[in-house]
Design a protein around this motif. Structure first.
Motif, PDB file in Angstrom:
ATOM      1  N   ASP A  75       0.845  -1.186   0.000  1.00 24.67           N
ATOM      2  CA  ASP A  75       0.000   0.000   0.000  1.00 24.67           C
ATOM      3  C   ASP A  75       0.881   1.237   0.000  1.00 24.67           C
ATOM      4  OD1 ASP A  75      -1.739   2.047   0.453  1.00 24.67           O
ATOM      5  OD2 ASP A  75      -2.235   1.473   2.499  1.00 24.67           O
ATOM      6  N   THR A  77       0.407   4.128   0.221  1.00 22.10           N
ATOM      7  CA  THR A  77      -0.047   5.157   1.142  1.00 22.10           C
ATOM      8  C   THR A  77       0.566   5.042   2.518  1.00 22.10           C
ATOM      9  OG1 THR A  77      -2.145   5.556   0.146  1.00 22.10           O
ATOM     10  CG2 THR A  77      -2.065   5.659   2.512  1.00 22.10           C
ATOM     11  N   PRO A  79       2.867   5.230   5.361  1.00 19.84           N
ATOM     12  CA  PRO A  79       4.106   5.989   5.557  1.00 19.84           C
ATOM     13  C   PRO A  79       5.302   5.102   5.866  1.00 19.84           C
ATOM     14  CG  PRO A  79       2.316   6.937   6.838  1.00 19.84           C
ATOM     15  CD  PRO A  79       1.807   5.649   6.289  1.00 19.84           C
ATOM     16  N   ARG A 222      -4.511   4.146   9.446  1.00 16.24           N
ATOM     17  CA  ARG A 222      -4.661   4.963  10.646  1.00 16.24           C
ATOM     18  C   ARG A 222      -6.065   4.891  11.200  1.00 16.24           C
ATOM     19  NH1 ARG A 222      -4.239  10.941  11.481  1.00 16.24           N
ATOM     20  NH2 ARG A 222      -4.024  11.187   9.232  1.00 16.24           N
ATOM     21  N   LEU A 246       1.258   3.848  12.724  1.00 23.74           N
ATOM     22  CA  LEU A 246       0.015   4.308  12.129  1.00 23.74           C
ATOM     23  C   LEU A 246      -1.135   4.039  13.086  1.00 23.74           C
ATOM     24  CD1 LEU A 246      -0.090   5.667   9.498  1.00 23.74           C
ATOM     25  CD2 LEU A 246      -0.651   3.530   8.377  1.00 23.74           C
ATOM     26  N   LEU A 249      -0.719   6.354  16.150  1.00 21.17           N
ATOM     27  CA  LEU A 249      -1.110   7.727  15.864  1.00 21.17           C
ATOM     28  C   LEU A 249      -2.632   7.845  15.819  1.00 21.17           C
ATOM     29  CD1 LEU A 249       1.422   9.246  15.770  1.00 21.17           C
ATOM     30  CD2 LEU A 249       1.676   8.624  13.369  1.00 21.17           C
ATOM     31  N   ILE A 274       7.733   6.293  12.115  1.00 17.14           N
ATOM     32  CA  ILE A 274       7.445   6.882  10.809  1.00 17.14           C
ATOM     33  C   ILE A 274       7.370   8.392  10.894  1.00 17.14           C
ATOM     34  CG2 ILE A 274       6.147   4.862  10.077  1.00 17.14           C
ATOM     35  CD1 ILE A 274       3.581   6.467  10.539  1.00 17.14           C
ATOM     36  N   PHE A 275       7.272   9.025   9.741  1.00 15.34           N
ATOM     37  CA  PHE A 275       7.089  10.467   9.658  1.00 15.34           C
ATOM     38  C   PHE A 275       5.873  10.858  10.486  1.00 15.34           C
ATOM     39  CE2 PHE A 275       4.989  14.115   7.696  1.00 15.34           C
ATOM     40  CZ  PHE A 275       6.029  15.024   7.597  1.00 15.34           C
ATOM     41  N   GLY A 276       6.045  11.811  11.337  1.00 16.63           N
ATOM     42  CA  GLY A 276       4.913  12.273  12.131  1.00 16.63           C
ATOM     43  C   GLY A 276       4.976  11.819  13.576  1.00 16.63           C
TER      44      GLY A 276
ATOM     45  N   PHE B  82       3.709  11.972  -1.585  1.00 16.59           N
ATOM     46  CA  PHE B  82       3.095  10.695  -1.261  1.00 16.59           C
ATOM     47  C   PHE B  82       1.740  10.586  -1.940  1.00 16.59           C
ATOM     48  CE2 PHE B  82       5.546  10.784   2.992  1.00 16.59           C
ATOM     49  CZ  PHE B  82       6.708  10.569   2.292  1.00 16.59           C
ATOM     50  N   ARG B  86       0.653   7.964  -4.903  1.00 15.89           N
ATOM     51  CA  ARG B  86      -0.516   7.120  -4.777  1.00 15.89           C
ATOM     52  C   ARG B  86      -1.494   7.327  -5.929  1.00 15.89           C
ATOM     53  NH1 ARG B  86      -3.434   4.066  -1.688  1.00 15.89           N
ATOM     54  NH2 ARG B  86      -5.620   4.432  -1.212  1.00 15.89           N
ATOM     55  N   ARG B 222      11.592  19.833   6.319  1.00 17.76           N
ATOM     56  CA  ARG B 222      11.033  20.225   7.594  1.00 17.76           C
ATOM     57  C   ARG B 222      12.050  20.981   8.428  1.00 17.76           C
ATOM     58  NH1 ARG B 222       9.066  16.958  12.294  1.00 17.76           N
ATOM     59  NH2 ARG B 222       9.772  15.099  11.241  1.00 17.76           N
ATOM     60  N   PHE B 275       0.075  14.458   5.045  1.00 21.01           N
ATOM     61  CA  PHE B 275      -0.022  13.519   6.158  1.00 21.01           C
ATOM     62  C   PHE B 275       0.622  14.144   7.389  1.00 21.01           C
ATOM     63  CE2 PHE B 275       1.897  10.193   8.763  1.00 21.01           C
ATOM     64  CZ  PHE B 275       0.845   9.323   8.939  1.00 21.01           C
ATOM     65  N   GLY B 276      -0.093  14.145   8.475  1.00 24.68           N
ATOM     66  CA  GLY B 276       0.464  14.685   9.707  1.00 24.68           C
ATOM     67  C   GLY B 276      -0.109  16.030  10.088  1.00 24.68           C
ATOM     68  N   PHE B 279      -2.736  15.819  12.853  1.00 26.24           N
ATOM     69  CA  PHE B 279      -2.476  15.368  14.226  1.00 26.24           C
ATOM     70  C   PHE B 279      -1.263  16.027  14.857  1.00 26.24           C
ATOM     71  CE2 PHE B 279      -0.486  11.971  11.615  1.00 26.24           C
ATOM     72  CZ  PHE B 279       0.814  12.017  12.093  1.00 26.24           C
TER      73      PHE B 279
END
Lengths: 335, 335
Positions: A75, A77, A79, A222, A246, A249, A274-276, B82, B86, B222, B275-276, B279
């Motif tokens: 997937d 998607t 991350p 998520r 994921l 989060l 992961i990122f975030g 991303f 996708r 970032r 993404f992110g 949150f």
DNA sequence: TCCGCGGTGACAACCGTTTGCCATGTGTTG
DNA sequence: CAACACATGGCAAACGGTTGTCACCGCGGA
């Protein structure tokens, strides 16, 4: 501008312009040692002057090698794969391979079908978290060179991130904070990592004389965080380790909605970093995984095996360590 | 198992087994209407039985079409892409194309070189936020079918996300919250989007009789958030619009470090809704961009133009709207 | 009965490279 | 100086398909 639709130059054109045979041109360009320095220089100069660009399909047809490697993910998607995409991309570029991206949409059938269909146009493939049963995986490896990531099957070279070892650290961490009821939030059942992590969790808890509980399984994504958070809350646990970031989060978001304080009421540990994960609210304690490095290693393993004139017996299974990264989603129980 | 290294079956094998000519087999497989139903069925049955898999390079060599499209990004790591990865992945798969991923590492030179080198193995390419100067872009489009995303150059089909229109909304929002000193956090100068956003910012502020200020430019990533946050603070502004969410997210982290309250002391607006953004702490007010859809549209545009027997004069420039998504990083000034 | 015609399939010429094999030329060795 | 090894470059046959061209077939209409 007027160069619009001119016929592209071929090695035959170069041969004609240089007065040598096409085979010589071919060799001068792709196996430079096979031709004398003088001719080589001359040919290369002409090639440059005529703006020659090799034709990969023709090359592939004649040589059988496509200089293309696929990265197969379940997937795009997710991350988690971002790091892998990046790592493989870097290393493949460095090795002079093109990078094909395949999304199997979480389906093992797609995985075999697509790979089977594309095998003739690939030199090899990297399987990120394959959903394939072991025997299918081995069968596929017989068709096309494969390296798996986070999936260890005898006979197929692999790179695995040793999250299970990290899990022990995480449990240690939680226990030392005073937690006794720790639950594992389970991911998709076919996921090899999920199994490995749950297993590690069990033995780690056992070592402390604690029983292992789990909730789930939940589908990856998520969105599952909502159900997962609710399930953990119902379980009465004071801390949890989630299959991946994921989930974690997603749980954080849900817990905030429900007014549950993290970590005061519940500690949450994720996996993968992961990122975030570092800027969530609160920042997530997680098992940092060198995903990008895993991608690079996988490529190295693969291309090493691809070169026929190379020392074959490399190490065929690489294990990468993880480290517990403590941030603010874990803490002592305060109630 | 014993199928190990057997010679793959070719259409010649099928022809032999069926008693027809290879050309007939080829047609039965790739242009089914050109052959009678009976023979077609027969051939297809045999092909299936022999587990025939077409050889893409051979096909490409003969036909000139590779059924492969590249997505070119300046940095795979950037979460903005991303969504595009996708989107393009989905649509390409649906259209029966393979998806090649190219990372230019933010270099315009890399961009032309790689595309130039690979053009013979691609049917087309999608340029995500190209760094190329307009003339180079047009020249490249003469070599290989192109569709750009977030980059509008005459003569090259494109999909652009209308962030500038969204910027007006964002300014409206900030002004109505009482902000008067609003600063733009500038991204890389070569970025077309950056220019467009800054431009939009200027006219929007002007409409309210306010002057436009900006800080930067900062390199994408970032990490730039740190310097950006400091610069904004020094500017004395009470609100800012960042070139993209990555900057905004980075700023949030830095502001937290420095003890600046968001939005009480400073309001922050991002762009793209990556993404992110939902949150982070606090969740980011941003201009939600339909990135995935942009990716899909770009593919549609590209493949539509690829089919020679199609109605050519499609719309060649698509504009997708953005919407301001208000979360918690913006609010009235309270000091 | 003959002609023309649409539909079907075969023939063969590519597409652009690689590569095995061979002929030539050059330098080394005994 | 002969004999030989080796470096160099040429020839031509693949590699596995696609596609333009043409021959053939049986059919309906004149």
């Amino acid at each position: 501008m007027e160069s619009g639709r001119r016929r592209p130059v071929t090695i035959a054109d170069i041969a004609a312009a240089t007065g040598v045979a096409v085979s010589t041109v071919s060799r001068a360009l792709s196996r430079p040692s096979r031709v004398s320095a003088a001719t080589r220089e001359r040919i290369q100069a002409v090639a440059r002057a005529m703006d020659y660009v090799p034709h990969p399909p023709a090359r592939a047809l004649a040589s059988g090698r496509t200089r293309t490697v696929a990265l197969v993910v379940s997937d795009v998607t997710n991350p988690f794969y971002f790091g892998m995409i990046r790592g493989t991309q870097q290393q493949l570029k460095a090795a002079g391979y093109a990078h094909l991206l395949i999304d199997t949409e979480d389906s093992a059938d797609h995985e075999v079908e697509m790979l089977h269909a594309m095998r003739r146009s690939l030199d090899g493939a990297i399987l990120g978290a394959s959903r394939l049963p072991a025997r299918a995986l081995v069968a596929l490896a017989g068709e096309i060179p494969l390296v798996t990531v986070n999936r260890n099957v005898r006979g197929v070279p692999s790179v695995v991130i040793d999250t299970p070892a990290g899990i022990a650290q995480a449990v240690e961490h939680l226990v030392s904070l005073g937690h006794r009821d720790i639950v594992y939030v389970s991911g998709p059942t076919q996921s090899w990592s999920n199994q490995a992590r749950w297993q590690a969790m069990r033995v780690a808890l056992e070592r402390h004389g604690l029983g292992a509980q789990r909730v789930g399984p939940f589908p990856s994504g998520r969105g599952s965080g909502t159900a997962a958070a609710d399930a953990v809350l119902n379980s009465g646990a004071t801390a949890c380790v989630a299959f991946n970031d994921l989930f974690a989060l997603g749980m954080l978001t849900r817990l905030r909605e429900r007014g549950v304080r993290v970590p005061a009421d519940l500690s949450v540990v994720g996996c993968d970093d992961i990122f975030g994960a570092d800027f969530s609210n609160p920042p997530l304690t997680t098992l940092a995984a060198p995903i990008e490095q895993a991608g690079r290693m996988a490529v190295s393993l693969l291309v090493a095996g691809l070169d026929p004139r190379a020392p074959q017996p490399q190490r065929r299974a690489v294990v990468l360590p993880t480290y517990l990264t403590v941030r603010e989603s874990t803490g002592p129980l305060t109630s």
